[in-house]
Motif scaffolding. Structure first.
Motif: not given
Length: 363
Positions: A114, A192, A198-199, A210-214, A218, A242-243
């Motif tokens: 992450s 998306s 999962s990316s 591709i990173v998680p939308p954290t 985002e 969405k990533p």
DNA sequence: GGGCCTTTGAAGAGA
DNA sequence: TCTCTTCAAAGGCCC
């Protein structure tokens, strides 16, 4: 430029780099006129760096004031001075330098990492992997300034759609039916929908970009109610995040990624602003050959990114699009006039927008 | 919690 | 063609 040093073997585009190195080439010509050696070039760079430190630019002064206002570190400035007095040249002269030391770096791009985990940079060095290491075959091999045979237009884009390299499979073993197999009619499809949960790219290759939308971006996509209809906004909030496909790292970013831990260890600094100043100076102090390694890696990084996300545009991550709650693939951004990730007539865009909404509704 | 700082380079858009 | 803007990473600091 590094490619030039290889006898012009690189016809790989990267015009930007060519320009950059051309400048250095011109500088080198002047140096040669003055019978300078390569070592002299490095000395010249160092002297320029030192000179720039002495003759603080107005910008630097402003930053200094800002730093004071913000409490930005007198002590850091001391660190900066101290570090600047250190010998920069030792970075790549350590016996254990394998050629691509940052291939051992941790990777924010790794599927299970992450963004937050990426922040433990000091201890990651020996266990992690470079973003490209899982996909690129060069490992600890010596740096080869002569890049592989790739199409000359790899780094060029016609509109938003990119050319896809047939030879990149040498770097990234794209399976049959991978992204290169995506038909043009599918290329407008939102990532998306293409990427899955999962990316993971449809190719099965997890990519760092591709990173998680954290991340920062985002959340910004969902907090601007004044520009979007509340219903749309509410619906958007209910949708799974969405990533985000990040920009590929440039040469300096790759260099920073590698050297940050070292600078932190050397001067016990942790503030990135101060560290980046040091790294910026060191970057200028590098020889052409040393910088060439990173330019080459950055070029490959861009190629990989281009191959995996042919329809992606840097514009996609512009905050304005997120700020106004626009779909990165289909919406036209009126406030900043940036375009969606497709080049179509607006009427087509509307049609696609409607169809995408139908698709999302059916899902 | 989120923006700022600080660096260089890439990319895109506008003049 | 040139200029300008934005983003990429990083982590401490400030509001």
């Amino acid at each position: 430029m590094p490619q030039l040093s290889s006898g012009g073997g690189d016809d790989l585009g990267a015009n930007d780099e060519m320009i950059a190195f051309k400048d250095e080439g011109e500088q080198e010509e002047k140096i040669q006129e003055n019978a300078f050696t390569e070592r002299d070039l490095a000395d010249l760079k160092s002297s320029l760096v030192n000179e720039s430190e002495i003759n603080q630019s107005p910008n630097a002064v402003r930053r200094g004031h800002q730093g004071e206002q913000r409490g930005f570190p007198e002590k850091h400035r001391e660190h900066l001075d101290g570090v600047s007095k250190q010998q920069d040249g030792g970075m790549y002269k350590t016996p254990g330098y394998p050629g691509y030391p940052f291939l051992m770096l941790p990777d924010p791009y790794l599927p299970n990492s992450s963004p937050s985990s990426n922040k433990v940079s000091v201890v990651q060095q020996s266990h992690g992997m470079h973003p490209l290491s899982s996909l690129l075959p060069y490992g600890n091999e010596h740096f080869s300034p002569s890049p592989p045979h790739l199409p000359t237009d790899m780094s060029q884009k016609t509109g938003v759609h990119r050319h896809q390299s047939q030879d990149l499979s040498g770097y990234y073993s794209l399976p049959p039916g991978g992204v290169s197999q995506i038909s043009p009619s599918m290329s407008w499809f939102p990532h998306s929908l293409m990427l899955g949960p999962s990316s993971m790219h449809p190719t099965g290759i997890p990519h760092p970009a591709i990173v998680p939308p954290t991340g920062k971006q985002e959340h910004e996509q969902y907090d601007r109610g004044m520009y979007a209809k509340p219903q749309v906004e509410a619906k958007r909030e209910k949708e799974p995040k969405k990533p985000v496909i990040k920009k590929p790292l440039n040469a300096f970013m790759l260099y920073m990624k590698e050297m940050r831990a070292k600078v932190i260890a050397e001067c016990t600094l942790k503030e990135s602003a101060a560290i980046n100043q040091i790294l910026g100076r060191r970057w200028h102090a590098l020889t052409r050959e040393e910088q060439a390694k990173y330019y080459e890696l950055a070029r490959k990084e861009r190629q990989l990114h281009m191959q995996l996300y042919p329809t992606w545009s840097a514009r996609d991550n512009y905050k304005c699009r997120a700020r106004f709650g626009l779909n990165q693939q289909t919406d036209w951004c009126g406030p900043c006039r940036c375009v969606p990730n497709i080049h179509l007539h607006p009427l087509h865009s509307i049609a696609l927008l409607l169809s995408s909404k139908l698709i999302s509704a059916s899902i």
